[in-house]
Scaffold this active site. Structure first.
Site, PDB file in Angstrom:
ATOM      1  N   GLY A 273       0.819  -1.207   0.000  1.00 34.21           N
ATOM      2  CA  GLY A 273       0.000   0.000   0.000  1.00 34.21           C
ATOM      3  C   GLY A 273       0.855   1.261   0.000  1.00 34.21           C
ATOM      4  O   GLY A 273       2.083   1.201  -0.028  1.00 34.21           O
ATOM      5  N   HIS A 446     -17.712  -5.667 -35.188  1.00 37.94           N
ATOM      6  CA  HIS A 446     -17.389  -7.096 -35.116  1.00 37.94           C
ATOM      7  C   HIS A 446     -16.137  -7.379 -35.938  1.00 37.94           C
ATOM      8  O   HIS A 446     -15.985  -6.814 -37.012  1.00 37.94           O
ATOM      9  CB  HIS A 446     -18.552  -7.918 -35.685  1.00 37.94           C
ATOM     10  CG  HIS A 446     -18.270  -9.391 -35.691  1.00 37.94           C
ATOM     11  ND1 HIS A 446     -18.278 -10.139 -34.526  1.00 37.94           N
ATOM     12  CD2 HIS A 446     -17.942 -10.243 -36.692  1.00 37.94           C
ATOM     13  CE1 HIS A 446     -17.983 -11.397 -34.821  1.00 37.94           C
ATOM     14  NE2 HIS A 446     -17.769 -11.486 -36.132  1.00 37.94           N
TER      15      HIS A 446
HETATM   16  P1  NAD Z   1      -2.605  -2.315  -2.622  1.00 44.69           P
HETATM   17  O1  NAD Z   1      -3.417  -1.683  -1.561  1.00 44.69           O
HETATM   18  O2  NAD Z   1      -3.160  -2.426  -3.982  1.00 44.69           O
HETATM   19  O3  NAD Z   1      -2.210  -3.797  -2.171  1.00 44.69           O
HETATM   20  C1  NAD Z   1      -1.551  -4.049  -0.977  1.00 44.69           C
HETATM   21  C2  NAD Z   1      -1.751  -5.505  -0.653  1.00 44.69           C
HETATM   22  O4  NAD Z   1      -0.876  -5.850   0.394  1.00 44.69           O
HETATM   23  C3  NAD Z   1      -3.161  -5.831  -0.177  1.00 44.69           C
HETATM   24  O5  NAD Z   1      -3.624  -6.950  -0.875  1.00 44.69           O
HETATM   25  C4  NAD Z   1      -2.978  -6.099   1.311  1.00 44.69           C
HETATM   26  O6  NAD Z   1      -3.916  -7.032   1.818  1.00 44.69           O
HETATM   27  C5  NAD Z   1      -1.575  -6.644   1.331  1.00 44.69           C
HETATM   28  N1  NAD Z   1      -0.856  -6.502   2.590  1.00 44.69           N
HETATM   29  C6  NAD Z   1      -0.835  -5.425   3.405  1.00 44.69           C
HETATM   30  N2  NAD Z   1      -0.006  -5.652   4.447  1.00 44.69           N
HETATM   31  C7  NAD Z   1       0.519  -6.889   4.269  1.00 44.69           C
HETATM   32  C8  NAD Z   1       1.448  -7.679   4.999  1.00 44.69           C
HETATM   33  N3  NAD Z   1       1.998  -7.230   6.124  1.00 44.69           N
HETATM   34  N4  NAD Z   1       1.760  -8.911   4.522  1.00 44.69           N
HETATM   35  C9  NAD Z   1       1.192  -9.372   3.383  1.00 44.69           C
HETATM   36  N5  NAD Z   1       0.305  -8.661   2.644  1.00 44.69           N
HETATM   37  C10 NAD Z   1      -0.017  -7.434   3.082  1.00 44.69           C
HETATM   38  O7  NAD Z   1      -1.224  -1.533  -2.592  1.00 44.69           O
HETATM   39  P2  NAD Z   1      -0.013  -1.496  -3.635  1.00 44.69           P
HETATM   40  O8  NAD Z   1      -0.025  -2.689  -4.502  1.00 44.69           O
HETATM   41  O9  NAD Z   1       1.181  -1.181  -2.813  1.00 44.69           O
HETATM   42  O10 NAD Z   1      -0.367  -0.236  -4.506  1.00 44.69           O
HETATM   43  C11 NAD Z   1      -0.587   1.029  -3.874  1.00 44.69           C
HETATM   44  C12 NAD Z   1      -1.609   1.823  -4.624  1.00 44.69           C
HETATM   45  O11 NAD Z   1      -1.030   2.360  -5.806  1.00 44.69           O
HETATM   46  C13 NAD Z   1      -2.808   1.023  -5.097  1.00 44.69           C
HETATM   47  O12 NAD Z   1      -3.771   0.873  -4.098  1.00 44.69           O
HETATM   48  C14 NAD Z   1      -3.302   1.866  -6.227  1.00 44.69           C
HETATM   49  O13 NAD Z   1      -4.087   2.899  -5.710  1.00 44.69           O
HETATM   50  C15 NAD Z   1      -2.031   2.434  -6.811  1.00 44.69           C
HETATM   51  N6  NAD Z   1      -1.613   1.639  -7.995  1.00 44.69           N
HETATM   52  C16 NAD Z   1      -2.465   1.562  -9.051  1.00 44.69           C
HETATM   53  C17 NAD Z   1      -2.107   0.820 -10.151  1.00 44.69           C
HETATM   54  C18 NAD Z   1      -3.061   0.750 -11.313  1.00 44.69           C
HETATM   55  O14 NAD Z   1      -3.960   1.579 -11.373  1.00 44.69           O
HETATM   56  N7  NAD Z   1      -2.904  -0.184 -12.234  1.00 44.69           N
HETATM   57  C19 NAD Z   1      -0.902   0.149 -10.194  1.00 44.69           C
HETATM   58  C20 NAD Z   1      -0.055   0.245  -9.107  1.00 44.69           C
HETATM   59  C21 NAD Z   1      -0.423   1.000  -8.001  1.00 44.69           C
END
Ligand code: NAD
Ligand code: FAD
Length: 475
Positions: A273, A446
């Site tokens: 995150g 299509h």
């Molecule tokens: P995310 O919130 O998408 O995912 C974080 C994941 O880590 C979650 O599934 C959570 O349950 C898990 N998690 C948290 N703590 C943990 C732990 N201690 N051990 C194991 N798992 C754990 O966050 P991200 O992937 O870091 O991305 C950050 C943000 O950046 C995203 O929420 C999004 O807003 C943005 N982003 C968007 C895109 C896109 O639009 N395609 C791509 C990359 C990032």
């Protein structure tokens, strides 16, 4: 402090996809604008170390995967050799091209661009620290805070090692490690995990909840999961990392939860995150309100509790997506110009750029269930799509989430290749309060994957050309 105090009409702090569109529109609307960012050009996380470099690398991964897939059609390519230095340089050139282009657009608009770090001294004055220690004061009539976000750290684990990476480090593409642990099965973990796995790294994903992409509808995620189970070395669910130690052969990681193993990885990518950049800005001194997570609290115009100061993008709340930041940025420029505006989208699309992609907008089935909102769901499986068959990619589903009495489109979810390009039709349908019949009666070309949206609408209405649903003959 050097020189006399300068003044500007609108000071925009942060040149990401929130800040630069705000600055550009404010300038186009005739205001005197100053844009401040630490980088030499606008672009922010999205262009320098987010959306753009990750999508460039995902494109490469897709080409490699497609070349491998072609052996099913009798077309054999030898295994690719990857020149990591050239690949990195190509990715960097994409970033340079786009950020350089934004620099030009800034200059041509006559926007005053200052490279430095800004913080508030008062509700009308910023202090800007430039590289090399020079400081200047900037007076403003209106300010827009667009300082974005940064990677979250793993709580209770403090270890400093170049083998432990965040998304910025991983996008630098230091090498193609033999093994990598990805902590967090969200957007970044799955996108960058896919890149490294396709380049040859044995990737393991550890996710603390019971499934990848928590919160996203399970029927969409399961299609992606099936493919990722083959691409990745392992997906470990319901498990957290509780300890990491550097050893000679790599990072020794201890899991807790469903798995209690200790394993060693060449590299670890932390993607758990992101947190808003709302500290060290002088917000406390001004009394600007932030919530428990550190997001700046804003109203429908994106105005903070200080009337001439606005906040947009990642620092102003979720979803932390570039296009949400951009729309907020344009709303704020209009608000400052005195127009009657509000940021009130019915649908902000989300796209995970994996292979296949997952995209959704509006109401999800998960949310409808949680909030006890009655919905009707119409699914069109891509096994019945001619276009998906020509691409040999029938692993997809398009679904519409409808208001039961009216068939009004409340949400759209798609998994399949190119889902990210298809979802905009769903967002438009929701914004226009379209009914399933509007989608059904719109002639779609299509053979295209876009037909799956029209055919999902046909499913909702009981007669789909390529499915027997609703005819009573499906059994
Ligand atoms: P995310 O919130 O998408 O995912 C974080 C994941 O880590 C979650 O599934 C959570 O349950 C898990 N998690 C948290 N703590 C943990 C732990 N201690 N051990 C194991 N798992 C754990 O966050 P991200 O992937 O870091 O991305 C950050 C943000 O950046 C995203 O929420 C999004 O807003 C943005 N982003 C968007 C895109 C896109 O639009 N395609 C791509 C990359 C990032
Ligand atoms: P940012 O882009 O974070 O920009 C903030 C800017 O403010 C930065 O340039 C920073 O240097 C500057 N700044 C901070 N503090 C100060 C200060 N005090 N003074 C001056 N300048 C300051 N989103 C998508 O929609 N699609 C994607 O495909 C996607 N992929 C991503 C991939 C990765 C690996 C990551 C990390 C993120 C991705 N995102 C994606 C999320 C997206 O990057 C963010 O939502 C978006 O960049 C937020 O824009 P912003 O303008 O709020 O802030």
């Amino acid at each position: 402090m050097s020189g006399e105090k300068k003044t500007t009409g609108v000071a925009v702090i942060g040149g990401g996809p929130g800040g630069y569109p705000a600055a550009f529109l404010a300038s186009d609307l005739g205001m005197d604008v100053t844009l401040i960012d630490m980088e030499p050009n606008p672009g922010g996380v999205c262009l320098y170390r987010g959306c753009i470099p990750s999508k460039a690398l995902l494109h490469v991964a897709r080409v490699i995967a497609e070349a491998r897939h072609a052996s099913r059609w009798g077309v054999e390519f030898p295994e690719p050799t990857v020149d990591i230095d050239r690949l990195r340089e190509w990715k960097n050139s994409v970033v340079r091209k786009l950020t350089g282009g934004l620099g030009q657009l800034t200059k041509k608009r006559g926007i005053n661009y200052i490279q430095g770090r800004a913080s508030f001294l008062s509700p009308n004055t910023l202090r800007i620290e430039k590289d090399g220690g020079e400081e200047l004061l900037l007076g403003f009539s209106h300010a827009v805070i667009a300082t974005g976000s940064r990677p979250a750290l793993l709580p209770d684990i403090s270890i400093n090692s170049p083998r432990i990476m965040d998304s910025t480090d991983a996008l630098e593409l230091p090498d193609i490690p033999r093994t990598m642990l990805v902590v967090g099965g969200g957007y970044i973990g799955l996108e960058l995990g896919s890149v490294y796995a396709t380049l040859g790294t044995r990737v393991t994903v550890v996710e603390m909840t019971s499934g990848l992409m928590p919160g996203v509808d399970r029927d969409l995620v399961s299609v992606l999961s099936r493919r990722l189970e083959r691409l990745f070395d392992g997906i470990v669910l319901n498990t957290k990392v509780v300890d990491m130690r550097e050893e000679r052969e790599g990072i020794k990681v201890r899991f807790e939860g469903a798995s209690k193993e200790e394993r060693v990885f060449d590299r670890v990518l932390i993607s758990v995150g992101r947190v808003p950049n709302s500290t060290n800005l002088g917000l406390e001194g001004l009394g600007i309100r932030v919530d428990k997570k550190g997001f700046i609290i804003v109203d429908e115009k994106r105005r903070t509790n200080i009337p001439n100061i606005y906040a947009i993008g990642d620092v102003a709340g979720e979803p932390m997506l570039a296009h949400k930041a951009t729309h907020e940025g344009r709303t704020v420029a209009e608000a400052i110009a005195g127009r009657k505006v509000a940021f009130e989208p019915r649908a902000i699309p989300s796209v995970v750029f994996t292979d296949p992609e997952i995209a959704w907008c509006g109401l999800t089935e998960t949310e409808a269930r949680e909030k006890k909102i009655p919905v009707k769901v119409a699914r069109f499986p891509w096994s019945a799509s001619g276009r998906a068959t020509t691409l040999d990619r029938n692993d997809g589903v398009t679904k519409l989430i409808l208001e039961p009495e009216t068939n009004r489109v409340l949400g759209v979810g798609i998994v399949g290749i190119g889902a990210g390009e298809l979802i905009s039709e769903g967002a438009l349908a929701i914004e226009m309060a379209a009914l399933a019949s509007d989608l059904e009666l719109t002639v779609h070309p299509h053979p295209t994957l876009s037909e799956t949206i029209m055919e999902a609408a046909e499913v909702a209405l009981g007669t789909s050309t390529h499915l027997l649903y609703g005819t009573g003959k499906s059994k």
